[in-house]
Design a protein around this motif. Structure first.
Motif, short mmCIF file in Angstrom:
data_model
loop_
_atom_site.label_atom_id
_atom_site.label_comp_id
_atom_site.label_asym_id
_atom_site.label_seq_id
_atom_site.Cartn_x
_atom_site.Cartn_y
_atom_site.Cartn_z
N MET A 183 -43.40 0.43 -3.30
CA MET A 183 -42.55 -0.16 -4.57
C MET A 183 -42.52 -0.12 -5.51
O MET A 183 -43.26 0.56 -6.31
N SER A 184 -40.96 0.22 -5.88
CA SER A 184 -41.52 1.16 -7.44
C SER A 184 -41.58 0.00 -8.57
O SER A 184 -41.99 -1.16 -8.82
N LYS A 185 -42.14 0.32 -9.75
CA LYS A 185 -42.58 -0.02 -10.77
C LYS A 185 -41.78 -1.52 -11.40
O LYS A 185 -41.79 -2.49 -11.74
N TRP A 186 -39.91 -1.34 -11.26
CA TRP A 186 -39.37 -2.15 -11.65
C TRP A 186 -39.15 -3.31 -11.19
O TRP A 186 -39.01 -4.99 -11.68
N LEU A 187 -39.27 -2.80 -9.70
CA LEU A 187 -39.80 -4.17 -8.64
C LEU A 187 -40.35 -5.25 -9.06
O LEU A 187 -40.47 -6.49 -8.67
N LYS A 188 -41.39 -3.99 -9.40
CA LYS A 188 -43.23 -4.75 -9.48
C LYS A 188 -43.10 -5.67 -10.70
O LYS A 188 -43.33 -6.97 -10.36
N ASP A 189 -42.76 -5.80 -11.43
CA ASP A 189 -42.44 -6.35 -13.10
C ASP A 189 -41.32 -7.49 -12.16
O ASP A 189 -42.01 -8.78 -13.54
N ILE A 190 -40.59 -7.08 -12.02
CA ILE A 190 -39.65 -8.15 -11.34
C ILE A 190 -40.46 -9.26 -10.70
O ILE A 190 -40.49 -10.53 -11.43
N TRP A 191 -40.81 -9.20 -9.66
CA TRP A 191 -41.90 -9.51 -8.72
C TRP A 191 -42.84 -10.72 -9.59
O TRP A 191 -42.82 -11.26 -9.38
N HIS A 192 -43.06 -9.68 -10.26
CA HIS A 192 -44.32 -10.49 -11.22
C HIS A 192 -44.21 -11.70 -12.45
O HIS A 192 -44.65 -12.76 -12.84
N LEU A 193 -42.78 -11.62 -12.96
CA LEU A 193 -42.30 -12.55 -13.74
C LEU A 193 -42.12 -13.19 -13.21
O LEU A 193 -41.93 -14.12 -13.84
N TYR A 194 -41.37 -13.16 -12.02
CA TYR A 194 -41.05 -14.65 -11.32
C TYR A 194 -41.90 -14.75 -10.49
O TYR A 194 -42.61 -16.46 -11.21
N TYR A 195 -42.96 -14.34 -10.59
CA TYR A 195 -44.41 -15.25 -9.52
C TYR A 195 -44.99 -16.07 -10.34
O TYR A 195 -45.45 -17.15 -10.08
N ASP A 196 -45.17 -14.94 -12.29
CA ASP A 196 -45.54 -16.17 -12.60
C ASP A 196 -45.28 -17.52 -13.96
O ASP A 196 -45.41 -18.47 -14.28
N GLY A 197 -43.74 -16.77 -13.31
CA GLY A 197 -42.98 -18.31 -14.05
C GLY A 197 -42.78 -19.46 -13.01
O GLY A 197 -43.57 -19.80 -13.98
N PHE A 198 -43.11 -19.25 -11.73
CA PHE A 198 -42.88 -19.96 -11.02
C PHE A 198 -44.77 -20.86 -10.97
O PHE A 198 -44.54 -22.23 -10.58
N ARG A 199 -45.38 -20.12 -11.50
CA ARG A 199 -46.96 -20.36 -11.31
C ARG A 199 -47.51 -21.50 -12.22
O ARG A 199 -47.31 -22.44 -11.94
N GLY A 200 -46.52 -21.05 -13.68
CA GLY A 200 -46.83 -21.65 -14.82
C GLY A 200 -46.18 -22.78 -14.73
O GLY A 200 -46.60 -23.55 -15.75
N MET A 201 -45.77 -23.43 -13.72
CA MET A 201 -44.51 -24.29 -13.67
C MET A 201 -45.43 -25.65 -13.70
O MET A 201 -45.68 -25.54 -12.71
N THR A 202 -44.56 -26.83 -15.07
CA THR A 202 -45.53 -28.52 -14.59
C THR A 202 -43.76 -28.99 -14.06
O THR A 202 -43.78 -29.95 -13.57
#
Length: 71
Positions: A1-20
């Protein structure tokens, strides 16, 4: 997987994980979509074409209902 796909995945993953509050809002959105697409379809939008058209002739039934007969 390319770097920008990993960056996008981590952006959404961290965003949804940190939601309350966001998790509650997403739950409300999903419940509303369920009600709109499942419950309302079952009770308020019957299968009119399936009940009135012969098997395999649905297109003919629709065209006969849309286009008025010529005099």
């Amino acid at each position: 997987m390319s770097k920008w796909l990993k960056d996008i995945w981590h952006l959404y993953y961290d965003g949804f994980r940190g939601m309350t509050l966001g998790r509650t809002l997403w739950l409300i959105i999903l419940v509303k979509l369920f009600v709109i697409f499942v419950i309302l379809k079952l009770f308020f939008f019957p299968d009119y074409i399936g009940e009135h058209a012969a098997e395999g002739h649905e297109a003919d039934f629709v065209s006969s209902q849309i286009i008025p007969p010529s005099p």
